[in-house]
Design a protein around this motif. Structure first.
Motif, PDB file in Angstrom:
ATOM      1  N   ASN A  47       0.775  -1.298  -0.033  1.00 11.71           N
ATOM      2  CA  ASN A  47       0.017  -0.016   0.001  1.00 11.71           C
ATOM      3  C   ASN A  47       0.785   1.336   0.047  1.00 11.71           C
ATOM      4  OD1 ASN A  47      -3.066  -0.638   0.460  1.00 11.71           O
ATOM      5  ND2 ASN A  47      -2.141  -2.270   1.322  1.00 11.71           N
ATOM      6  N   LEU A  48       2.175   1.112   0.479  1.00 12.78           N
ATOM      7  CA  LEU A  48       2.783   2.509   0.263  1.00 12.78           C
ATOM      8  C   LEU A  48       3.608   2.336  -1.108  1.00 12.78           C
ATOM      9  CD1 LEU A  48       4.797   2.548   3.793  1.00 12.78           C
ATOM     10  CD2 LEU A  48       3.345   4.208   2.860  1.00 12.78           C
ATOM     11  N   SER A  49       2.741   2.370  -2.143  1.00 13.88           N
ATOM     12  CA  SER A  49       3.271   2.297  -3.395  1.00 13.88           C
ATOM     13  C   SER A  49       1.931   3.079  -4.332  1.00 13.88           C
ATOM     14  CB  SER A  49       3.227   0.962  -4.106  1.00 13.88           C
ATOM     15  OG  SER A  49       1.999   0.340  -3.742  1.00 13.88           O
ATOM     16  N   GLY A  50       2.228   3.403  -5.243  1.00 19.82           N
ATOM     17  CA  GLY A  50       1.288   4.214  -6.226  1.00 19.82           C
ATOM     18  C   GLY A  50       1.038   5.433  -5.668  1.00 19.82           C
ATOM     19  N   ALA A  51      -0.173   5.791  -5.379  1.00 27.11           N
ATOM     20  CA  ALA A  51      -0.697   6.978  -4.965  1.00 27.11           C
ATOM     21  C   ALA A  51       0.173   7.534  -3.703  1.00 27.11           C
ATOM     22  CB  ALA A  51      -1.998   7.253  -4.779  1.00 27.11           C
ATOM     23  N   PHE A  52       0.480   6.471  -2.761  1.00 26.49           N
ATOM     24  CA  PHE A  52       1.386   6.752  -1.593  1.00 26.49           C
ATOM     25  C   PHE A  52       2.581   6.424  -1.530  1.00 26.49           C
ATOM     26  CE2 PHE A  52      -3.145   5.723  -0.158  1.00 26.49           C
ATOM     27  CZ  PHE A  52      -3.566   6.992   0.370  1.00 26.49           C
ATOM     28  N   ALA A  53       3.274   6.235  -2.454  1.00 26.70           N
ATOM     29  CA  ALA A  53       4.837   5.959  -2.654  1.00 26.70           C
ATOM     30  C   ALA A  53       5.638   7.036  -2.080  1.00 26.70           C
ATOM     31  CB  ALA A  53       4.911   5.490  -4.101  1.00 26.70           C
ATOM     32  N   HIS A  54       5.388   8.341  -2.703  1.00 25.48           N
ATOM     33  CA  HIS A  54       6.000   9.341  -2.162  1.00 25.48           C
ATOM     34  C   HIS A  54       5.788   9.878  -0.489  1.00 25.48           C
ATOM     35  CE1 HIS A  54       1.864  10.911  -2.638  1.00 25.48           C
ATOM     36  NE2 HIS A  54       2.366  12.247  -1.835  1.00 25.48           N
ATOM     37  N   ALA A  55       4.744   9.010   0.190  1.00 31.42           N
ATOM     38  CA  ALA A  55       4.517   9.381   1.418  1.00 31.42           C
ATOM     39  C   ALA A  55       5.448   9.021   2.429  1.00 31.42           C
ATOM     40  CB  ALA A  55       3.133   9.091   1.837  1.00 31.42           C
ATOM     41  N   ARG A  56       6.456   7.678   1.899  1.00 27.63           N
ATOM     42  CA  ARG A  56       7.339   7.406   2.915  1.00 27.63           C
ATOM     43  C   ARG A  56       8.255   8.332   3.614  1.00 27.63           C
ATOM     44  NH1 ARG A  56       8.286   1.285   2.268  1.00 27.63           N
ATOM     45  NH2 ARG A  56       7.104   0.739   0.622  1.00 27.63           N
ATOM     46  N   GLY A  57       8.328   8.406   4.961  1.00 29.99           N
ATOM     47  CA  GLY A  57       9.433   9.194   5.740  1.00 29.99           C
ATOM     48  C   GLY A  57       9.042  10.693   5.667  1.00 29.99           C
ATOM     49  N   LEU A  58       7.538  10.961   5.268  1.00 31.15           N
ATOM     50  CA  LEU A  58       6.989  12.243   5.764  1.00 31.15           C
ATOM     51  C   LEU A  58       6.643  12.622   6.847  1.00 31.15           C
ATOM     52  CD1 LEU A  58       4.939  12.917   2.502  1.00 31.15           C
ATOM     53  CD2 LEU A  58       7.406  13.954   2.970  1.00 31.15           C
ATOM     54  N   GLY A  59       6.847  13.637   7.506  1.00 32.16           N
ATOM     55  CA  GLY A  59       6.235  14.111   8.783  1.00 32.16           C
ATOM     56  C   GLY A  59       7.283  13.830   9.901  1.00 32.16           C
ATOM     57  N   GLY A  60       6.720  13.792  11.246  1.00 29.15           N
ATOM     58  CA  GLY A  60       7.330  13.475  12.397  1.00 29.15           C
ATOM     59  C   GLY A  60       7.872  14.751  13.319  1.00 29.15           C
ATOM     60  N   PRO A  61       8.353  14.757  14.249  1.00 34.07           N
ATOM     61  CA  PRO A  61       8.964  15.802  15.028  1.00 34.07           C
ATOM     62  C   PRO A  61       9.675  16.839  14.313  1.00 34.07           C
ATOM     63  CG  PRO A  61       9.036  13.637  16.380  1.00 34.07           C
ATOM     64  CD  PRO A  61       8.777  13.307  14.958  1.00 34.07           C
ATOM     65  N   GLY A  62       9.353  18.101  14.299  1.00 35.64           N
ATOM     66  CA  GLY A  62       9.904  19.077  13.713  1.00 35.64           C
ATOM     67  C   GLY A  62       9.474  19.123  12.320  1.00 35.64           C
ATOM     68  N   ARG A  63       8.733  18.373  11.540  1.00 40.39           N
ATOM     69  CA  ARG A  63       8.321  18.078  10.362  1.00 40.39           C
ATOM     70  C   ARG A  63       6.827  17.833  10.136  1.00 40.39           C
ATOM     71  NH1 ARG A  63      11.582  13.200   8.541  1.00 40.39           N
ATOM     72  NH2 ARG A  63      10.871  13.700   6.578  1.00 40.39           N
ATOM     73  N   GLU A  64       5.967  18.349  11.066  1.00 39.45           N
ATOM     74  CA  GLU A  64       4.725  18.158  10.968  1.00 39.45           C
ATOM     75  C   GLU A  64       3.946  18.968   9.809  1.00 39.45           C
ATOM     76  OE1 GLU A  64       3.009  15.606  12.221  1.00 39.45           O
ATOM     77  OE2 GLU A  64       3.961  14.887  13.793  1.00 39.45           O
ATOM     78  N   HIS A  65       4.665  19.718   9.310  1.00 36.31           N
ATOM     79  CA  HIS A  65       4.233  20.508   8.081  1.00 36.31           C
ATOM     80  C   HIS A  65       4.148  19.731   6.925  1.00 36.31           C
ATOM     81  CE1 HIS A  65       8.486  20.852   7.973  1.00 36.31           C
ATOM     82  NE2 HIS A  65       8.361  21.421   6.777  1.00 36.31           N
ATOM     83  N   GLU A  66       4.834  18.742   6.709  1.00 31.27           N
ATOM     84  CA  GLU A  66       5.160  18.085   5.545  1.00 31.27           C
ATOM     85  C   GLU A  66       3.829  17.291   4.955  1.00 31.27           C
ATOM     86  OE1 GLU A  66      10.043  17.166   5.526  1.00 31.27           O
ATOM     87  OE2 GLU A  66       8.632  15.592   5.955  1.00 31.27           O
ATOM     88  N   ALA A  67       3.280  17.714   3.973  1.00 34.36           N
ATOM     89  CA  ALA A  67       2.166  16.984   3.170  1.00 34.36           C
ATOM     90  C   ALA A  67       1.193  16.371   4.197  1.00 34.36           C
ATOM     91  CB  ALA A  67       3.110  15.432   2.622  1.00 34.36           C
ATOM     92  N   PHE A  68       0.740  17.374   5.038  1.00 34.84           N
ATOM     93  CA  PHE A  68      -0.479  16.875   5.759  1.00 34.84           C
ATOM     94  C   PHE A  68      -1.836  16.509   5.438  1.00 34.84           C
ATOM     95  CE2 PHE A  68      -3.848  17.192   9.139  1.00 34.84           C
ATOM     96  CZ  PHE A  68      -3.332  16.966  10.072  1.00 34.84           C
TER      97      PHE A  68
END
Length: 395
Positions: free
Chosen positions: A23-44
């Motif tokens: 499921n971390l492929s296709g439309a969600f492939a680019h979502a890997r590694g996004l967000g987290g402490p100090g980066r909650e602004h990323e691709a909310f």
């Protein structure tokens, strides 16, 4: 924990791993590694879509009882899921405050009507939550809160006035659980209540706080006559302290083991950086890297031990040990990363303020020993409530 796993556990781990990989492929492939402490602004919005995709497949609120929309997964399966989620570099969760804090609190202390109203939207990631604890003059000292709530004369609603600060994800949240003073003239732990307050209403103002990382996942929240229904109190008036402490215990639960997988990845990255820059040849830095590795192993063993308390019910004050350990370790890892970088760590990689992952780690991890209960408060809790030492003199 893999060395202790049964065939059933290994099969579940394979199921989780396969689902994430598919499921971390296709439309969600680019979502890997996004967000987290100090980066909650990323691709909310993308992360929100991902989490709703998880919910549709039954992967949110795993440990919740089936009657409340979960899978009733045992402790081991919850740990496995969090580990595999971190290993897959799946995006940082957006509904974790509702799932890990508010949901278990309502199950433990809420009414049946509250469970029916608030739990399903958490499972489906249709409503997001934030936490209204700290105030400008009552940070880790939660008993000093001054935000007040008054029940209307007709008894239909609470009206809340006051200020909260360091409210994570307040701008994205639909609801906030607010610890406030409902008994006029009360002080410290007495007279506090635990209210559920809608965020999208007149009388609620949110002001982002710009952090050293340049991002703003923390916020100030001002309540100026904000309203919530009289039924949106968890427990009885005056029980807020007890319930707030239980929520903090849930916060230091199973998800911390998944968090430690992220810590392991960061430590491996710092070690690789030290090899690449030659800093690993410095005996003092090499000793610090070794101590960081040992600290992470100890942290994992302690977290696994703490899980036994969680499995038996609401965790006790011993969970403060976990917060004290990981907060201090992670802050020191940020300092170690900067020392490995040397002078290069003082220069942003681009304009106007483009930080690399190690600079961001250093800056954000300064907060780890402050938020969710500062180190000083955690030491007091451990001393007084775990070890039974005399309380500090109160002014």
């Amino acid at each position: 924990m893999q060395h202790d796993e049964s065939p059933e556990d290994r099969a579940f781990r394979a199921e989780v791993r396969d689902w994430l990989e598919t499921n971390l492929s296709g439309a969600f492939a680019h979502a890997r590694g996004l967000g987290g402490p100090g980066r909650e602004h990323e691709a909310f919005e993308e992360r929100l879509a991902w989490e709703r995709h998880m919910a549709a497949a039954g992967w949110t609120c795993l440990g919740w009882p089936v009657e409340h929309g979960g899978r009733g997964a045992g402790l081991t399966h919850q740990v496995i899921f969090n580990e595999e989620y971190a290993l897959a570099r799946a995006p940082a969760r957006v509904g974790h405050i509702g799932e890990n804090l508010l949901g278990p609190t309502i199950m433990a202390f809420g009414t049946e009507e509250q469970r029916k109203r608030f739990l399903p939207p958490i499972v489906a990631v249709e409503e997001l939550w934030c936490q209204g604890y700290s105030e400008p003059n009552a940070g880790s000292d939660l008993a000093g809160v001054q935000t007040r709530a008054q029940l209307a004369d007709d008894g239909t609603e609470w009206r809340i006035t006051g200020q909260k600060v360091w409210t994570s994800l307040a701008r994205e949240s639909d609801w906030c659980f607010v610890v406030c003073r409902t008994e006029p003239g009360s002080s410290r732990h007495r007279g506090l209540s635990y209210l559920l307050v809608p965020m999208r209403q007149d009388g609620v103002e949110i002001r982002p706080i710009v952090q050293p990382t340049g991002t703003s996942e923390f916020n100030e929240v001002f309540f100026d006559g904000a309203r919530t229904d009289a039924s949106n109190i968890v427990g009885e008036p005056g029980q807020g302290w007890k319930i707030a402490m239980a929520t903090l215990g849930f916060e230091r639960g199973v998800a911390t083991l998944g968090q430690q997988v992220g810590f392991r990845r960061e430590l491996d990255g710092v070690i690789e950086l030290a090899r690449r820059t030659g800093a690993i040849e410095d005996p003092l830095l090499r000793d610090r890297l070794t101590r960081a590795w040992m600290g992470l192993e100890i942290m994992r063993l302690n977290a696994t031990r703490t899980m036994a308390g969680i499995a038996a019910g609401a965790p006790g004050p011993e969970s403060s040990i976990s917060k004290l350990v990981w907060g201090t370790w992670h802050r020191e890892l940020g300092e170690l990363a900067m020392d490995v970088l040397g002078a290069a760590g003082l220069v942003a990689r681009g304009e106007p303020y483009d930080l690399d992952e190690w600079q961001r780690l250093f800056l954000f991890s300064r907060a780890d020993t402050i938020y969710a209960g500062s180190n000083e408060i955690q030491r007091n809790i451990i001393a007084e409530r775990v070890l039974g030492l005399p309380r500090e003199p109160r002014p």
